[in-house]
Design a protein around this motif. Structure first.
Motif, PDB file in Angstrom:
ATOM      1  N   SER A  61      45.817  28.138  32.956  1.00 46.68           N
ATOM      2  CA  SER A  61      45.880  27.950  31.499  1.00 46.68           C
ATOM      3  C   SER A  61      46.029  29.270  30.745  1.00 46.68           C
ATOM      4  O   SER A  61      46.598  29.300  29.658  1.00 46.68           O
ATOM      5  CB  SER A  61      44.669  27.178  30.992  1.00 46.68           C
ATOM      6  N   ASN A  62      45.540  30.381  31.314  1.00 47.68           N
ATOM      7  CA  ASN A  62      45.743  31.704  30.708  1.00 47.68           C
ATOM      8  C   ASN A  62      45.408  32.779  31.749  1.00 47.68           C
ATOM      9  O   ASN A  62      44.940  32.466  32.856  1.00 47.68           O
ATOM     10  CB  ASN A  62      44.932  31.876  29.413  1.00 47.68           C
ATOM     11  N   ALA A  63      45.652  34.038  31.409  1.00 52.49           N
ATOM     12  CA  ALA A  63      45.462  35.141  32.359  1.00 52.49           C
ATOM     13  C   ALA A  63      43.998  35.307  32.766  1.00 52.49           C
ATOM     14  O   ALA A  63      43.703  35.657  33.910  1.00 52.49           O
ATOM     15  CB  ALA A  63      45.995  36.438  31.766  1.00 52.49           C
ATOM     16  N   CYS A  64      43.074  35.040  31.852  1.00 57.07           N
ATOM     17  CA  CYS A  64      41.646  35.150  32.179  1.00 57.07           C
ATOM     18  C   CYS A  64      41.271  34.123  33.240  1.00 57.07           C
ATOM     19  O   CYS A  64      40.573  34.451  34.207  1.00 57.07           O
ATOM     20  CB  CYS A  64      40.809  34.963  30.912  1.00 57.07           C
ATOM     21  N   VAL A  65      41.731  32.896  33.088  1.00 57.03           N
ATOM     22  CA  VAL A  65      41.441  31.840  34.071  1.00 57.03           C
ATOM     23  C   VAL A  65      42.071  32.203  35.414  1.00 57.03           C
ATOM     24  O   VAL A  65      41.467  32.004  36.471  1.00 57.03           O
ATOM     25  CB  VAL A  65      41.927  30.462  33.569  1.00 57.03           C
ATOM     26  N   MET A  66      43.271  32.779  35.399  1.00 61.64           N
ATOM     27  CA  MET A  66      43.903  33.218  36.645  1.00 61.64           C
ATOM     28  C   MET A  66      43.032  34.249  37.347  1.00 61.64           C
ATOM     29  O   MET A  66      42.735  34.125  38.535  1.00 61.64           O
ATOM     30  CB  MET A  66      45.283  33.813  36.375  1.00 61.64           C
ATOM     31  N   SER A  67      42.592  35.247  36.609  1.00 67.63           N
ATOM     32  CA  SER A  67      41.768  36.309  37.181  1.00 67.63           C
ATOM     33  C   SER A  67      40.443  35.769  37.705  1.00 67.63           C
ATOM     34  O   SER A  67      40.003  36.126  38.800  1.00 67.63           O
ATOM     35  CB  SER A  67      41.521  37.385  36.125  1.00 67.63           C
ATOM     36  N   ALA A  68      39.815  34.886  36.950  1.00 60.08           N
ATOM     37  CA  ALA A  68      38.526  34.312  37.372  1.00 60.08           C
ATOM     38  C   ALA A  68      38.694  33.416  38.597  1.00 60.08           C
ATOM     39  O   ALA A  68      37.838  33.388  39.471  1.00 60.08           O
ATOM     40  CB  ALA A  68      37.899  33.524  36.218  1.00 60.08           C
ATOM     41  N   THR A  69      39.814  32.694  38.674  1.00 60.18           N
ATOM     42  CA  THR A  69      40.044  31.778  39.794  1.00 60.18           C
ATOM     43  C   THR A  69      40.440  32.525  41.059  1.00 60.18           C
ATOM     44  O   THR A  69      39.955  32.223  42.145  1.00 60.18           O
ATOM     45  CB  THR A  69      41.132  30.744  39.429  1.00 60.18           C
ATOM     46  N   LEU A  70      41.321  33.512  40.924  1.00 61.96           N
ATOM     47  CA  LEU A  70      41.725  34.287  42.104  1.00 61.96           C
ATOM     48  C   LEU A  70      40.603  35.232  42.533  1.00 61.96           C
ATOM     49  O   LEU A  70      40.555  35.648  43.692  1.00 61.96           O
ATOM     50  CB  LEU A  70      43.025  35.048  41.826  1.00 61.96           C
ATOM     51  N   ASN A  71      39.733  35.576  41.620  1.00 62.49           N
ATOM     52  CA  ASN A  71      38.460  36.244  41.883  1.00 62.49           C
ATOM     53  C   ASN A  71      38.495  37.263  43.020  1.00 62.49           C
ATOM     54  O   ASN A  71      37.861  37.080  44.045  1.00 62.49           O
ATOM     55  CB  ASN A  71      37.392  35.181  42.126  1.00 62.49           C
ATOM     56  N   GLY A  72      39.279  38.293  42.852  1.00 60.02           N
ATOM     57  CA  GLY A  72      39.330  39.358  43.851  1.00 60.02           C
ATOM     58  C   GLY A  72      40.288  39.119  45.011  1.00 60.02           C
ATOM     59  O   GLY A  72      40.387  39.928  45.912  1.00 60.02           O
ATOM     60  N   ASN A  73      41.006  37.993  44.992  1.00 61.10           N
ATOM     61  CA  ASN A  73      41.971  37.734  46.065  1.00 61.10           C
ATOM     62  C   ASN A  73      43.091  38.761  45.978  1.00 61.10           C
ATOM     63  O   ASN A  73      43.702  38.936  44.932  1.00 61.10           O
ATOM     64  CB  ASN A  73      42.529  36.315  45.906  1.00 61.10           C
ATOM     65  N   PRO A  74      43.395  39.445  47.071  1.00 62.03           N
ATOM     66  CA  PRO A  74      44.385  40.529  47.027  1.00 62.03           C
ATOM     67  C   PRO A  74      45.838  40.078  46.949  1.00 62.03           C
ATOM     68  O   PRO A  74      46.710  40.899  46.679  1.00 62.03           O
ATOM     69  CB  PRO A  74      44.119  41.291  48.321  1.00 62.03           C
ATOM     70  N   VAL A  75      46.143  38.813  47.180  1.00 59.57           N
ATOM     71  CA  VAL A  75      47.542  38.384  47.251  1.00 59.57           C
ATOM     72  C   VAL A  75      48.280  38.652  45.933  1.00 59.57           C
ATOM     73  O   VAL A  75      49.395  39.175  45.947  1.00 59.57           O
ATOM     74  CB  VAL A  75      47.660  36.894  47.634  1.00 59.57           C
ATOM     75  N   TYR A  76      47.666  38.356  44.799  1.00 59.01           N
ATOM     76  CA  TYR A  76      48.325  38.553  43.507  1.00 59.01           C
ATOM     77  C   TYR A  76      47.786  39.774  42.757  1.00 59.01           C
ATOM     78  O   TYR A  76      47.942  39.897  41.556  1.00 59.01           O
ATOM     79  CB  TYR A  76      48.246  37.284  42.654  1.00 59.01           C
ATOM     80  N   ALA A  77      47.222  40.709  43.485  1.00 52.33           N
ATOM     81  CA  ALA A  77      46.715  41.959  42.891  1.00 52.33           C
ATOM     82  C   ALA A  77      47.816  43.019  42.917  1.00 52.33           C
ATOM     83  O   ALA A  77      47.767  43.987  43.659  1.00 52.33           O
ATOM     84  CB  ALA A  77      45.473  42.430  43.638  1.00 52.33           C
ATOM     85  N   PHE A  78      48.839  42.784  42.121  1.00 55.22           N
ATOM     86  CA  PHE A  78      49.947  43.757  42.001  1.00 55.22           C
ATOM     87  C   PHE A  78      50.413  43.817  40.583  1.00 55.22           C
ATOM     88  O   PHE A  78      50.083  43.015  39.766  1.00 55.22           O
ATOM     89  CB  PHE A  78      51.105  43.430  42.942  1.00 55.22           C
TER      90      PHE A  78
END
Length: 139
Positions: free
Chosen positions: A122-139
């Motif tokens: 729904s937004n970038a904050c929700v993406m960050s909270a959901t992926l929660n440190g997952n390195p796959v989309y940490a670029f």
């Protein structure tokens, strides 16, 4: 512009595939090819990518991803079910309730099988909270 990003992503994947010897791997059977293009797009349409990264995991972790080894390890842990990248959101993090969608994709070959995965937050904050440190989309 949309077609240009898609063409660039496809060209990057083909270049990465050629550089990692995917054709050679298929003919020798030494390892199953794994090469993907990862994107983060503003909106629900993945063609509006604002960031993209290439990742090859076989025979070695490489690509334009800043931490290919960690990203390959995280992808391997999904056993091909990329929805497993979506952890339970961090309950200690409050995100605004506004809709400004962000879409992530993975497109390519994973362990010899074609993949095309997409998820919209729904937004970038929700993406960050959901992926929660997952390195796959940490670029």
């Amino acid at each position: 512009m949309r077609h240009r990003i898609a063409a660039v992503s496809a060209a990057a994947l083909l270049t990465l595939a050629g550089a990692t010897g995917i054709a050679e791997a298929q003919s020798t059977g030494l390892y199953a090819p794994s090469a993907v293009v990862l994107t983060v797009a503003q909106g629900e349409d993945e063609a509006t990518a604002v960031r993209a990264s290439t990742l090859s995991c076989a025979p070695t972790a490489q690509g334009t991803h800043p931490d290919p080894q960690a990203a390959c390890t995280a992808l391997a842990a999904t056993a091909g079910t990329l929805d497993m990248l979506l952890a339970a959101p961090d309950t200690n993090r409050a995100c605004p309730m506004h809709y400004d969608p962000v879409t992530v994709t993975a497109d390519g070959v994973w362990q010899g099988s074609r993949i095309a995965w997409k998820h919209t937050f729904s937004n970038a904050c929700v993406m960050s909270a959901t992926l929660n440190g997952n390195p796959v989309y940490a670029f």
